[in-house]
Design a protein around this motif. Structure first.
Motif, PDB file in Angstrom:
ATOM      1  N   ASN A  84     -21.249  33.365-135.030  1.00  0.00           N
ATOM      2  CA  ASN A  84     -20.336  34.187-134.243  1.00  0.00           C
ATOM      3  C   ASN A  84     -19.241  34.785-135.122  1.00  0.00           C
ATOM      4  OD1 ASN A  84     -19.434  35.107-131.553  1.00  0.00           O
ATOM      5  ND2 ASN A  84     -17.646  33.876-132.048  1.00  0.00           N
ATOM      6  N   HIS A  85     -18.732  34.000-136.043  1.00  0.00           N
ATOM      7  CA  HIS A  85     -17.690  34.478-136.955  1.00  0.00           C
ATOM      8  C   HIS A  85     -18.228  35.617-137.830  1.00  0.00           C
ATOM      9  CE1 HIS A  85     -13.872  34.111-138.997  1.00  0.00           C
ATOM     10  NE2 HIS A  85     -14.494  34.092-140.161  1.00  0.00           N
ATOM     11  N   GLY A  86     -19.476  35.509-138.251  1.00  0.00           N
ATOM     12  CA  GLY A  86     -20.095  36.564-139.051  1.00  0.00           C
ATOM     13  C   GLY A  86     -20.286  37.846-138.280  1.00  0.00           C
ATOM     14  N   VAL A  87     -20.593  37.734-137.002  1.00  0.00           N
ATOM     15  CA  VAL A  87     -20.788  38.911-136.158  1.00  0.00           C
ATOM     16  C   VAL A  87     -19.451  39.579-135.826  1.00  0.00           C
ATOM     17  CG1 VAL A  87     -21.527  39.662-133.858  1.00  0.00           C
ATOM     18  CG2 VAL A  87     -22.944  38.089-135.165  1.00  0.00           C
ATOM     19  N   GLU A  88     -18.436  38.764-135.525  1.00  0.00           N
ATOM     20  CA  GLU A  88     -17.167  39.288-135.045  1.00  0.00           C
ATOM     21  C   GLU A  88     -16.132  39.593-136.131  1.00  0.00           C
ATOM     22  OE1 GLU A  88     -16.502  39.989-131.818  1.00  0.00           O
ATOM     23  OE2 GLU A  88     -18.532  39.377-131.246  1.00  0.00           O
ATOM     24  N   VAL A  89     -16.063  38.774-137.192  1.00  0.00           N
ATOM     25  CA  VAL A  89     -14.962  38.888-138.150  1.00  0.00           C
ATOM     26  C   VAL A  89     -15.449  39.116-139.579  1.00  0.00           C
ATOM     27  CG1 VAL A  89     -12.923  37.730-139.114  1.00  0.00           C
ATOM     28  CG2 VAL A  89     -13.523  37.396-136.701  1.00  0.00           C
ATOM     29  N   CYS A  90     -16.267  38.231-140.081  1.00  0.00           N
ATOM     30  CA  CYS A  90     -16.690  38.287-141.478  1.00  0.00           C
ATOM     31  C   CYS A  90     -17.958  39.143-141.602  1.00  0.00           C
ATOM     32  CB  CYS A  90     -16.924  36.867-142.008  1.00  0.00           C
ATOM     33  SG  CYS A  90     -17.055  36.791-143.804  1.00  0.00           S
ATOM     34  N   LYS A  91     -17.780  40.407-141.281  1.00  0.00           N
ATOM     35  CA  LYS A  91     -18.900  41.347-141.236  1.00  0.00           C
ATOM     36  C   LYS A  91     -19.377  41.701-142.642  1.00  0.00           C
ATOM     37  CE  LYS A  91     -16.853  43.203-137.087  1.00  0.00           C
ATOM     38  NZ  LYS A  91     -16.486  44.381-136.331  1.00  0.00           N
ATOM     39  N   LYS A  92     -20.603  42.169-142.710  1.00  0.00           N
ATOM     40  CA  LYS A  92     -21.171  42.552-144.004  1.00  0.00           C
ATOM     41  C   LYS A  92     -20.314  43.622-144.666  1.00  0.00           C
ATOM     42  CE  LYS A  92     -25.275  44.404-146.229  1.00  0.00           C
ATOM     43  NZ  LYS A  92     -26.644  44.865-146.061  1.00  0.00           N
ATOM     44  N   ASN A  93     -20.013  44.658-143.934  1.00  0.00           N
ATOM     45  CA  ASN A  93     -19.165  45.741-144.424  1.00  0.00           C
ATOM     46  C   ASN A  93     -17.826  45.678-143.698  1.00  0.00           C
ATOM     47  OD1 ASN A  93     -21.264  46.917-146.056  1.00  0.00           O
ATOM     48  ND2 ASN A  93     -22.176  47.618-144.148  1.00  0.00           N
ATOM     49  N   ASN A  94     -16.776  45.842-144.419  1.00  0.00           N
ATOM     50  CA  ASN A  94     -15.426  45.835-143.852  1.00  0.00           C
ATOM     51  C   ASN A  94     -15.090  44.562-143.084  1.00  0.00           C
ATOM     52  OD1 ASN A  94     -14.995  48.528-144.795  1.00  0.00           O
ATOM     53  ND2 ASN A  94     -16.206  49.260-143.067  1.00  0.00           N
ATOM     54  N   PRO A  95     -15.146  43.413-143.752  1.00  0.00           N
ATOM     55  CA  PRO A  95     -14.764  42.172-143.073  1.00  0.00           C
ATOM     56  C   PRO A  95     -13.286  42.219-142.685  1.00  0.00           C
ATOM     57  CG  PRO A  95     -15.005  41.799-145.426  1.00  0.00           C
ATOM     58  CD  PRO A  95     -15.482  43.192-145.157  1.00  0.00           C
ATOM     59  N   LEU A  96     -12.971  41.569-141.586  1.00  0.00           N
ATOM     60  CA  LEU A  96     -11.612  41.565-141.060  1.00  0.00           C
ATOM     61  C   LEU A  96     -10.862  40.331-141.573  1.00  0.00           C
ATOM     62  CD1 LEU A  96     -12.625  42.515-137.397  1.00  0.00           C
ATOM     63  CD2 LEU A  96     -11.932  44.065-139.249  1.00  0.00           C
ATOM     64  N   CYS A  97     -10.608  40.308-142.856  1.00  0.00           N
ATOM     65  CA  CYS A  97     -10.028  39.122-143.500  1.00  0.00           C
ATOM     66  C   CYS A  97      -8.670  38.732-142.916  1.00  0.00           C
ATOM     67  CB  CYS A  97      -9.921  39.329-145.008  1.00  0.00           C
ATOM     68  SG  CYS A  97     -11.533  39.471-145.831  1.00  0.00           S
ATOM     69  N   ARG A  98      -7.884  39.689-142.495  1.00  0.00           N
ATOM     70  CA  ARG A  98      -6.563  39.385-141.927  1.00  0.00           C
ATOM     71  C   ARG A  98      -6.661  38.673-140.590  1.00  0.00           C
ATOM     72  NH1 ARG A  98      -3.349  44.887-143.507  1.00  0.00           N
ATOM     73  NH2 ARG A  98      -3.169  44.394-145.716  1.00  0.00           N
ATOM     74  N   GLU A  99      -7.786  38.820-139.919  1.00  0.00           N
ATOM     75  CA  GLU A  99      -7.992  38.151-138.632  1.00  0.00           C
ATOM     76  C   GLU A  99      -8.778  36.847-138.769  1.00  0.00           C
ATOM     77  OE1 GLU A  99      -9.657  40.828-135.727  1.00  0.00           O
ATOM     78  OE2 GLU A  99      -8.518  42.501-136.566  1.00  0.00           O
ATOM     79  N   CYS A 100      -9.122  36.498-139.985  1.00  0.00           N
ATOM     80  CA  CYS A 100     -10.021  35.374-140.237  1.00  0.00           C
ATOM     81  C   CYS A 100      -9.304  34.035-140.138  1.00  0.00           C
ATOM     82  CB  CYS A 100     -10.653  35.518-141.626  1.00  0.00           C
ATOM     83  SG  CYS A 100     -11.769  34.175-142.036  1.00  0.00           S
ATOM     84  N   ARG A 101      -9.889  33.124-139.373  1.00  0.00           N
ATOM     85  CA  ARG A 101      -9.329  31.766-139.250  1.00  0.00           C
ATOM     86  C   ARG A 101      -9.476  30.975-140.543  1.00  0.00           C
ATOM     87  NH1 ARG A 101     -13.304  29.185-134.867  1.00  0.00           N
ATOM     88  NH2 ARG A 101     -13.159  31.268-134.062  1.00  0.00           N
ATOM     89  N   PHE A 102     -10.347  31.421-141.434  1.00  0.00           N
ATOM     90  CA  PHE A 102     -10.577  30.722-142.701  1.00  0.00           C
ATOM     91  C   PHE A 102      -9.881  31.409-143.874  1.00  0.00           C
ATOM     92  CE2 PHE A 102     -14.554  30.229-140.152  1.00  0.00           C
ATOM     93  CZ  PHE A 102     -14.352  28.904-139.792  1.00  0.00           C
ATOM     94  N   ASP A 103      -9.038  32.386-143.615  1.00  0.00           N
ATOM     95  CA  ASP A 103      -8.425  33.190-144.667  1.00  0.00           C
ATOM     96  C   ASP A 103      -7.736  32.361-145.741  1.00  0.00           C
ATOM     97  OD1 ASP A 103      -7.711  35.790-145.758  1.00  0.00           O
ATOM     98  OD2 ASP A 103      -5.656  35.279-145.177  1.00  0.00           O
ATOM     99  N   SER A 104      -7.064  31.296-145.361  1.00  0.00           N
ATOM    100  CA  SER A 104      -6.296  30.509-146.333  1.00  0.00           C
ATOM    101  C   SER A 104      -7.183  29.681-147.274  1.00  0.00           C
ATOM    102  CB  SER A 104      -5.312  29.585-145.613  1.00  0.00           C
ATOM    103  OG  SER A 104      -6.021  28.643-144.839  1.00  0.00           O
ATOM    104  N   ILE A 105      -8.442  29.441-146.889  1.00  0.00           N
ATOM    105  CA  ILE A 105      -9.318  28.650-147.748  1.00  0.00           C
ATOM    106  C   ILE A 105     -10.496  29.446-148.303  1.00  0.00           C
ATOM    107  CG2 ILE A 105      -8.738  26.460-146.639  1.00  0.00           C
ATOM    108  CD1 ILE A 105     -11.479  26.688-145.151  1.00  0.00           C
ATOM    109  N   CYS A 106     -10.645  30.678-147.868  1.00  0.00           N
ATOM    110  CA  CYS A 106     -11.783  31.494-148.294  1.00  0.00           C
ATOM    111  C   CYS A 106     -11.579  32.030-149.708  1.00  0.00           C
ATOM    112  CB  CYS A 106     -11.988  32.646-147.321  1.00  0.00           C
ATOM    113  SG  CYS A 106     -13.428  33.669-147.701  1.00  0.00           S
ATOM    114  N   LEU A 107     -12.630  31.945-150.516  1.00  0.00           N
ATOM    115  CA  LEU A 107     -12.578  32.491-151.871  1.00  0.00           C
ATOM    116  C   LEU A 107     -12.778  34.013-151.885  1.00  0.00           C
ATOM    117  CD1 LEU A 107     -14.572  29.779-153.826  1.00  0.00           C
ATOM    118  CD2 LEU A 107     -12.104  30.001-153.548  1.00  0.00           C
ATOM    119  N   LYS A 108     -13.204  34.556-150.762  1.00  0.00           N
ATOM    120  CA  LYS A 108     -13.421  36.002-150.604  1.00  0.00           C
ATOM    121  C   LYS A 108     -14.364  36.569-151.663  1.00  0.00           C
ATOM    122  CE  LYS A 108      -9.069  36.738-148.243  1.00  0.00           C
ATOM    123  NZ  LYS A 108      -8.769  35.338-148.116  1.00  0.00           N
ATOM    124  N   ASN A 109     -15.484  35.891-151.822  1.00  0.00           N
ATOM    125  CA  ASN A 109     -16.519  36.375-152.739  1.00  0.00           C
ATOM    126  C   ASN A 109     -17.219  37.563-152.086  1.00  0.00           C
ATOM    127  OD1 ASN A 109     -16.049  34.381-154.681  1.00  0.00           O
ATOM    128  ND2 ASN A 109     -17.332  32.934-153.585  1.00  0.00           N
TER     129      ASN A 109
END
Length: 110
Positions: A84-109
């Protein structure tokens, strides 16, 4: 239960584990051995696991092994939440990193 689903033609690891997860989560079917329920390693889950640094490449087997390491009692617990997170927030193109619940721990690869 997973093996029974896989007896149907065209049903493999992804569909069988997804079906068992749905039966447990949505229909409250009791399942005694949750450790045998893996994630359904689809494109969303593999993408997020890679971006967060859990796996090096978007490989199905690596994602399943990592989910087992992270929660050996029930690796499938991650299935719906990450999908669900991949569909709604962490999209393939243009991920919504500012809205991400994992933003503080994500390496953003990305």
């Amino acid at each position: 239960m997973i093996r029974r689903f896989q007896e149907f033609e065209g049903v493999g690891q992804k569909i069988s584990t997804m079906a068992v997860n749905i039966l447990r989560r949505d229909y409250k079917i009791p399942i005694s051995d949750l450790s045998s329920i893996d994630i359904s390693a689809d494109v969303h889950l593999k993408r997020i696991f890679k971006r967060m640094g859990f796996i090096k490449n978007e490989n199905k087997e690596s994602a399943i092994i990592q989910a087992r390491k992270m929660n050996p009692e029930f690796p499938g617990i991650f299935d719906y939440v990450i999908w669900n997170h991949g569909v709604e927030v962490c999209k393939k193109n243009n991920p919504l990193c500012r809205e991400c619940r994992f933003d503080s721990i994500c390496l953003k690869n990305l």
